[in-house]
Design a protein around this motif. Structure first.
Motif, PDB file in Angstrom:
ATOM      1  N   UNK A   1      80.190  32.782  57.751  1.00  0.00           N
ATOM      2  CA  UNK A   1      80.187  32.670  56.305  1.00  0.00           C
ATOM      3  C   UNK A   1      80.722  33.975  55.714  1.00  0.00           C
ATOM      4  N   UNK A   2      81.647  33.881  54.798  1.00  0.00           N
ATOM      5  CA  UNK A   2      82.252  35.072  54.195  1.00  0.00           C
ATOM      6  C   UNK A   2      81.248  35.779  53.287  1.00  0.00           C
ATOM      7  N   UNK A   3      81.542  37.025  52.993  1.00  0.00           N
ATOM      8  CA  UNK A   3      80.676  37.805  52.093  1.00  0.00           C
ATOM      9  C   UNK A   3      80.601  37.131  50.721  1.00  0.00           C
ATOM     10  N   UNK A   4      81.709  36.567  50.261  1.00  0.00           N
ATOM     11  CA  UNK A   4      81.722  35.863  48.974  1.00  0.00           C
ATOM     12  C   UNK A   4      80.751  34.682  49.005  1.00  0.00           C
ATOM     13  N   UNK A   5      80.761  33.922  50.078  1.00  0.00           N
ATOM     14  CA  UNK A   5      79.873  32.762  50.194  1.00  0.00           C
ATOM     15  C   UNK A   5      78.407  33.187  50.251  1.00  0.00           C
ATOM     16  N   UNK A   6      78.132  34.267  50.957  1.00  0.00           N
ATOM     17  CA  UNK A   6      76.762  34.792  51.014  1.00  0.00           C
ATOM     18  C   UNK A   6      76.310  35.207  49.622  1.00  0.00           C
ATOM     19  N   UNK A   7      77.167  35.947  48.919  1.00  0.00           N
ATOM     20  CA  UNK A   7      76.829  36.360  47.553  1.00  0.00           C
ATOM     21  C   UNK A   7      76.644  35.149  46.644  1.00  0.00           C
ATOM     22  N   UNK A   8      77.507  34.159  46.782  1.00  0.00           N
ATOM     23  CA  UNK A   8      77.388  32.970  45.941  1.00  0.00           C
ATOM     24  C   UNK A   8      76.057  32.259  46.190  1.00  0.00           C
ATOM     25  N   UNK A   9      75.655  32.153  47.431  1.00  0.00           N
ATOM     26  CA  UNK A   9      74.347  31.544  47.710  1.00  0.00           C
ATOM     27  C   UNK A   9      73.220  32.370  47.103  1.00  0.00           C
ATOM     28  N   UNK A  10      73.287  33.687  47.223  1.00  0.00           N
ATOM     29  CA  UNK A  10      72.252  34.555  46.664  1.00  0.00           C
ATOM     30  C   UNK A  10      72.207  34.451  45.138  1.00  0.00           C
ATOM     31  N   UNK A  11      73.374  34.485  44.512  1.00  0.00           N
ATOM     32  CA  UNK A  11      73.434  34.377  43.050  1.00  0.00           C
ATOM     33  C   UNK A  11      72.919  33.007  42.613  1.00  0.00           C
ATOM     34  N   UNK A  12      73.323  31.966  43.322  1.00  0.00           N
ATOM     35  CA  UNK A  12      72.860  30.623  42.975  1.00  0.00           C
ATOM     36  C   UNK A  12      71.350  30.527  43.099  1.00  0.00           C
ATOM     37  N   UNK A  13      70.792  31.066  44.172  1.00  0.00           N
ATOM     38  CA  UNK A  13      69.328  31.071  44.321  1.00  0.00           C
ATOM     39  C   UNK A  13      68.662  31.780  43.145  1.00  0.00           C
ATOM     40  N   UNK A  14      69.235  32.908  42.750  1.00  0.00           N
ATOM     41  CA  UNK A  14      68.687  33.684  41.633  1.00  0.00           C
ATOM     42  C   UNK A  14      68.770  32.891  40.326  1.00  0.00           C
ATOM     43  N   UNK A  15      69.893  32.253  40.083  1.00  0.00           N
ATOM     44  CA  UNK A  15      70.070  31.466  38.860  1.00  0.00           C
ATOM     45  C   UNK A  15      69.140  30.248  38.871  1.00  0.00           C
ATOM     46  N   UNK A  16      68.994  29.609  40.017  1.00  0.00           N
ATOM     47  CA  UNK A  16      68.078  28.463  40.090  1.00  0.00           C
ATOM     48  C   UNK A  16      66.641  28.890  39.802  1.00  0.00           C
ATOM     49  N   UNK A  17      66.288  30.085  40.205  1.00  0.00           N
ATOM     50  CA  UNK A  17      64.926  30.583  39.970  1.00  0.00           C
ATOM     51  C   UNK A  17      64.706  31.077  38.549  1.00  0.00           C
TER      52      UNK A  17
END
Length: 183
Positions: A1-17
């Protein structure tokens, strides 16, 4: 998984929370252990990041619908959808979509194209679920139009703290959807 994809998952988790409204890059970056500059490097702009988050949240929501087991008919399927709408992660994914729409993001690019694509994927997932649950494929699109719009409305009405009344309304919708599917 690329760094962009990892960041996107982290940001998405944060936004969902925590939601999309009031989202700013510095606090967001700090919350996921990076810098706002790294977010801009990987996503080019706040708008592109938010658009990617809405898309990722839709992907997760579609995954929730695709994972639902077939129900014993359209009425049961609509009631099962309602139950799923109130559970995580689908509840938060739907909230992100509503927040993006409420803040006017979907009226211009890059959001407009992403919203259209997200809507198509979402409708396809609902159609697939209803067909797996017994709706005739030839009627499923009409049923999805009714059910999707109404369930979003019921979902927004959850703040009224009338779960029993909403459940009755959803079951009335489910009966109407079943009748439409059988027409």
């Amino acid at each position: 998984m690329s760094r962009r994809e990892v960041l996107l998952d982290q940001v998405t988790d944060q936004v969902l929370a925590h939601g999309l409204i009031g989202l700013t890059l510095r606090p967001l970056a700090a919350a996921i252990g990076t810098s706002d500059r790294m977010l801009i490097y990987h996503f080019e702009s706040r708008d592109a990041l938010v658009s990617a988050v809405v898309t990722r949240a839709t992907d997760r929501a579609v995954g929730c619908i695709e994972a639902l087991p077939p129900a014993g008919g359209v009425r049961a399927a609509v009631n099962a959808l309602w139950t799923a709408y109130g559970e995580q992660p689908l509840d938060s994914c739907l909230d992100v979509y509503v927040q993006a729409a409420a803040t006017g993001l979907f009226g211009s690019e890059p959001y407009l194209s992403e919203a259209r694509a997200s809507n198509e994927r979402w409708s396809a997932a609902l159609t697939g679920y209803l067909v797996r649950s017994g709706a005739p494929a030839s009627r499923a699109a009409r049923v999805v139009t009714l059910v999707d719009s109404a369930l979003y409305g019921f979902h927004l009405d959850l703040a009224t703290d009338r779960p029993e009344e909403l459940a009755r309304g959803v079951d009335d919708l489910a009966q109407a959807a079943e009748a439409l599917a059988d027409a």
